[in-house]
Design a protein around this motif. Structure first.
Motif, PDB file in Angstrom:
ATOM      1  N   THR A 365       0.835  -1.206   0.000  1.00 50.31           N
ATOM      2  CA  THR A 365       0.000   0.000   0.000  1.00 50.31           C
ATOM      3  C   THR A 365       0.868   1.253   0.000  1.00 50.31           C
ATOM      4  OG1 THR A 365      -1.747  -1.166   1.213  1.00 50.31           O
ATOM      5  CG2 THR A 365      -1.822   1.239   1.220  1.00 50.31           C
ATOM      6  N   LEU A 366       1.928   1.250   0.815  1.00 45.07           N
ATOM      7  CA  LEU A 366       2.829   2.394   0.866  1.00 45.07           C
ATOM      8  C   LEU A 366       3.514   2.626  -0.475  1.00 45.07           C
ATOM      9  CD1 LEU A 366       4.184   4.616   2.509  1.00 45.07           C
ATOM     10  CD2 LEU A 366       5.932   2.943   3.210  1.00 45.07           C
ATOM     11  N   VAL A 367       3.956   1.548  -1.124  1.00 45.54           N
ATOM     12  CA  VAL A 367       4.593   1.674  -2.439  1.00 45.54           C
ATOM     13  C   VAL A 367       3.600   2.244  -3.450  1.00 45.54           C
ATOM     14  CG1 VAL A 367       5.554   0.384  -4.398  1.00 45.54           C
ATOM     15  CG2 VAL A 367       6.304  -0.134  -2.067  1.00 45.54           C
ATOM     16  N   GLY A 368       2.356   1.746  -3.422  1.00 42.17           N
ATOM     17  CA  GLY A 368       1.329   2.258  -4.318  1.00 42.17           C
ATOM     18  C   GLY A 368       1.068   3.741  -4.099  1.00 42.17           C
ATOM     19  N   MET A 414      -5.486   8.556   3.346  1.00 38.71           N
ATOM     20  CA  MET A 414      -5.576   7.096   3.266  1.00 38.71           C
ATOM     21  C   MET A 414      -4.431   6.412   4.003  1.00 38.71           C
ATOM     22  SD  MET A 414      -5.766   4.713  -0.131  1.00 38.71           S
ATOM     23  CE  MET A 414      -5.279   2.981  -0.038  1.00 38.71           C
ATOM     24  N   SER A 415      -3.248   7.032   4.009  1.00 40.92           N
ATOM     25  CA  SER A 415      -2.075   6.391   4.606  1.00 40.92           C
ATOM     26  C   SER A 415      -2.181   6.209   6.109  1.00 40.92           C
ATOM     27  CB  SER A 415      -0.816   7.202   4.280  1.00 40.92           C
ATOM     28  OG  SER A 415      -0.851   8.474   4.911  1.00 40.92           O
ATOM     29  N   ASN A 416      -3.143   6.867   6.751  1.00 41.21           N
ATOM     30  CA  ASN A 416      -3.298   6.721   8.196  1.00 41.21           C
ATOM     31  C   ASN A 416      -3.697   5.306   8.609  1.00 41.21           C
ATOM     32  OD1 ASN A 416      -3.189   9.431   9.972  1.00 41.21           O
ATOM     33  ND2 ASN A 416      -3.734   9.921   7.884  1.00 41.21           N
ATOM     34  N   ILE A 417      -4.199   4.503   7.692  1.00 42.58           N
ATOM     35  CA  ILE A 417      -4.524   3.115   8.029  1.00 42.58           C
ATOM     36  C   ILE A 417      -3.268   2.298   8.286  1.00 42.58           C
ATOM     37  CG2 ILE A 417      -6.606   3.234   6.606  1.00 42.58           C
ATOM     38  CD1 ILE A 417      -5.167   1.415   4.574  1.00 42.58           C
ATOM     39  N   LEU A 418      -2.120   2.790   7.826  1.00 38.26           N
ATOM     40  CA  LEU A 418      -0.888   2.002   7.925  1.00 38.26           C
ATOM     41  C   LEU A 418      -0.284   2.023   9.322  1.00 38.26           C
ATOM     42  CD1 LEU A 418       0.841   3.145   4.597  1.00 38.26           C
ATOM     43  CD2 LEU A 418      -0.499   1.068   4.991  1.00 38.26           C
ATOM     44  N   PHE A 419      -0.564   3.059  10.083  1.00 34.35           N
ATOM     45  CA  PHE A 419       0.157   3.267  11.333  1.00 34.35           C
ATOM     46  C   PHE A 419      -0.749   3.041  12.541  1.00 34.35           C
ATOM     47  CE2 PHE A 419       1.717   6.177   8.003  1.00 34.35           C
ATOM     48  CZ  PHE A 419       2.922   5.532   7.750  1.00 34.35           C
ATOM     49  N   ASP A 420      -0.114   2.683  13.650  1.00 34.08           N
ATOM     50  CA  ASP A 420      -0.851   2.347  14.877  1.00 34.08           C
ATOM     51  C   ASP A 420      -1.115   3.619  15.675  1.00 34.08           C
ATOM     52  OD1 ASP A 420      -2.077   0.947  16.883  1.00 34.08           O
ATOM     53  OD2 ASP A 420      -0.221   0.236  17.788  1.00 34.08           O
TER      54      ASP A 420
END
Length: 533
Positions: A365-368, A414-420
């Motif tokens: 997801t981060l790469v995308g 959207m990137s906030n789903i990646l982090f705790d």
């Protein structure tokens, strides 16, 4: 021989798979995909080495004959199609690919997309699009829940209506010119007066615009690409490659009429409005798949801008962005599908700590995100760099930065789903090996096509473009600044107001969509009368 083998092989294998009682049918499919990819690459290399397109006629040269034509551009797209379908097959090797009916539809759709790229006859292009619309609608509705059925039927009716405009345009142009081969039509049109071509031009471009989901005929796409019941690979197929066939059709229609009707400024404006509307609506979404769906619209607008600029560098950037978007959007669609399945929700505010719980999906997801936002060393950065270089000095130049800023802001959200962020310490989830392999293949490719992007464009588009390190560094600073702005906007605006947390979407009924289609047709007519006649 090779061209129609590429088209027929997936259909024939899908029939065999459907009929024989063999449990490990996915292995057969993967082998077929590998064979098709090798054949597609071989054709491309032959065309590049000789400089001579491959052409073949099946069934004669009459109306019912099929004329196949592979030049360096169409053969490159065929390589892209076979590569993507191979990765999709690997991703779902332990899931939908064991369903024989799904496999049959999946491989048949691949054949039709390849036919669309290789056909030079407008009627055969129409047939391939019509059948592929039906198959796509069935795949959207495959789970048979009420929402998916509604979205699939709306997709089917809207796109079929759009192709009726295209078919009527084909009929009129056939009556005027006496043929349907694109090269023949291009030659014939160059000898005609623009007034003779106004109606068929507007009909053909209206049908193409509906398929491209431009403003104001875009509302069907989020429903089709974001429907809850569609499997991840269906979303990836639709947004990763199938929608690109519509942009490819726009390229062919533009080239066919260009000598008599030049509407580049008009479609640059359409692309601009489409791109801005796309990221604005994406900012208002809370549904993971809907964010991606609206950004497909936004990026399609950016491609249309680049392809409507009559400079080699802008058009090369637009073509390269089509390829790059196919890769990072497929990657995002597949990783989002895997995340949604494990978290059992599509609401991005309810998804937390993906990097810890699903590290491979999180990295993908981060790469995308890095690819689509144009981060340095990733594929999107090179295509966007060439687009911006091609628009230098034009009125559209400043708006490209606005589009890039909007894209960054959406994906910061959207990137906030990646982090705790919520300190919930999510447990590690076992990720399927086949899904991990597929995601990593896409991720590596997004990086490689960024590092070697200029060499790729120079080889495949026969150009001699060089990335100016100073200008690329400036572009990198812009990207970093956009990231900072995106974080600040998310922190102080998006995360604070209920409007952004509740989400917003346009839900037009079919009769309202038909009104927008008719309106778009008359907008094109008006544009031709104002800019050309």
């Amino acid at each position: 021989m090779e061209l129609y083998s590429l088209i027929l092989a997936p259909i024939l294998i899908s029939l065999i798979i459907y009929l024989i009682p063999y449990k490990k049918i996915n292995y057969i499919s993967i082998l077929v995909q590998v064979g098709a990819l090798i054949l597609a690459i071989r054709n491309l290399m032959v065309i590049k080495s000789t400089g001579i397109p491959i052409e073949i006629n099946i069934g004669g040269s009459g109306l019912m004959g099929i004329s196949l034509y592979a030049d360096s551009i169409s053969s490159l797209f065929v390589v892209l199609v076979t590569w993507l379908f191979l990765i999709f097959n690997i991703f779902s090797a332990t899931d939908y690919m064991h369903d024989k009916l799904f496999k049959f539809l999946f491989l048949t759709l691949e054949s039709l997309i390849i036919l669309l790229f290789l056909s030079r006859d407008l009627f055969n292009i129409f047939i391939s699009i019509e059948i592929s619309i039906i198959i796509s609608a069935i795949l959207i509705m495959y789970k048979r829940d009420s929402r998916s059925i509604y979205d699939g039927l709306l997709y089917l009716m809207t796109n079929t209506t759009g192709m009726m405009f295209f078919l009527l345009g084909i009929a009129i142009i056939y009556r005027i010119c006496g043929g349907l081969d694109i090269d023949f039509l291009k030659s014939s049109i160059s000898k005609l007066d623009a007034r003779t071509l106004v109606i068929p031009y507007a009909l053909l471009l209206a049908g193409t615009g509906i398929k491209c989901a431009v403003i104001p005929v875009f509302s069907w796409l989020p429903k089709a690409h974001g429907t809850p019941g569609a499997p991840p690979i269906v979303t990836a197929i639709l947004s990763g490659i199938y929608i690109k066939s519509s942009i490819y059709l726009y390229i062919r229609m533009r080239d066919m009429f260009y000598s008599v009707i030049n509407m580049d400024d008009f479609f640059m404006m359409i692309g601009l409005i489409t791109s801005i509307f796309g990221f604005v609506f994406a900012l208002c979404q809370v549904d993971l798949k809907m964010i991606l769906a609206y950004h497909t619209i936004s990026q399609l607008g950016l491609m249309m801008i680049a392809l409507s600029i009559d400079t080699p560098i802008a058009q090369a950037g637009g073509m390269y962005h089509i390829i790059n978007h196919s890769l990072f959007k497929s990657l995002l669609a597949l990783s989002a599908g895997a995340i949604i399945k494990q978290y059992n929700t599509r609401n991005l505010y309810e998804i937390n700590g993906v990097m810890k719980a699903m590290p491979f999906a999180g990295i993908a997801t981060l790469v995308g995100i890095l690819g689509i936002t144009g981060a340095p060393f990733f594929n999107g950065s090179i295509s966007k760099y060439f687009i911006q270089m091609g628009t230098h000095g034009l009125w559209i130049e400043k708006f490209i930065n606005i589009i890039n800023l909007g894209t960054v802001m959406s994906f910061v959200k959207m990137s906030n789903i990646l982090f705790d962020k919520k300190k919930l310490h999510p447990k590690r989830i076992n990720e399927r090996k086949t899904q991990t392999i597929a995601l990593m293949l896409f991720s590596v490719q997004c990086l490689l096509l960024g590092i070697f992007g200029s060499k790729f464009t120079n080889y495949f588009f026969d150009l001699n473009l060089v990335v100016d390190l100073k200008l690329y560094a400036i572009k990198t600073l812009y990207w970093a600044g956009f990231i900072v702005i995106g974080i600040l906007v998310y922190k102080f605006v998006i995360s604070k107001y209920a409007f952004f947390k509740k989400g917003f979407a346009i839900d037009l009924a079919f009769n309202e969509i038909v009104v927008t289609i008719v309106m778009y047709f008359f907008i094109i007519l008006g544009g031709v009368h104002y800019l050309v006649l």
